[in-house]
Write a protein that holds these residues in place. Structure first.
Motif: not given
Length: 233
Positions: A57, A60, A66, A135
């Protein structure tokens, strides 16, 4: 005493008081407790994070794709896994690093039957790369691996000594839970592990003990069934 445990330790925990990287004193603190538990005959698996080197993150947030950022985070977990392996084997205990991303030169690919055989023959197994998918956090990886190896408990080594109703670092009146249900963790939005991981543990009735790594011999106490931290069940 639990027979088979899975320890989830964050990369940040391995950096100790340092801003990033690996802190030799903290690694020794963790490894010495693992050695003690191994000598008691416990079967031990470890899932390690990579936040002391890189967090998906973070990339990102800086505009990085991502998926790319998450794969970089998985690579960071391999460095931590190899560091733990080196430190454990210096104590004469055999280990295996298994990764969810195939890197044959330095580690085995994750194969559940092989992992179980290692545990049964007294090797400490270190799982890297989380689930191997973007993810998903390493918390989800820990919940998945704990379920797959049929661990008796998932031990979450944290930088605070349990689960609180709010952040004890900002709220001095925050109340610590000795025990809490999976659903209450989700409903209250408590920052223990991500909700995907909590849900997986709920579905598979995998008990979780969240405890502070800074507490003296906290890992040994949690694995031996002593009252410490917060039990989530």
């Amino acid at each position: 005493m639990y027979k088979r445990i899975l320890l989830k330790i964050s990369g940040e925990a391995l950096s100790g008081d340092d801003v990033s990287g690996l802190n030799p004193a903290m690694i020794e603190k963790v490894v010495s407790q693992l050695v003690t538990l191994h000598k008691k005959g416990m079967e031990i698996a470890v899932v390690v994070g990579g936040g002391n080197f890189w967090r998906g993150r973070t990339g990102q947030g800086k505009g990085m794709d991502r998926i790319t950022a998450d794969y970089m985070g998985m690579l960071a977990t391999i460095m931590n896994a190899l560091a733990l392996q080196d430190a454990i084997e210096k104590n004469g205990i055999p280990t295996r690093v298994q990764t969810a991303i195939t890197i044959n030169k330095i580690a085995e690919p994750f194969i559940i039957r092989r992992a179980l055989k290692h545990l049964e023959t007294g090797r400490i197994v270190i799982f890297a790369c989380g689930t191997g998918n973007p993810y998903f956090s390493t918390d989800s990886g820990a919940a998945l691996r704990a379920t797959e190896i049929k661990a008796d408990v998932l031990l979450m080594a944290k930088n605070i000594d349990g689960v609180y109703c709010s952040d004890p670092k900002t709220n001095k009146k925050a109340v610590k839970f000795d025990q809490i249900s999976y659903m209450d963790v989700v409903k209250k939005g408590l920052n223990v592990m991500d909700f995907t991981a909590v849900t997986m543990c709920l579905e598979n009735q995998m008990p979780i003990i969240a405890f502070g790594l800074d507490v003296e011999n906290s890992l040994i106490k949690a694995a031996m069934g002593e009252k410490i931290g917060t039990l989530i069940k």
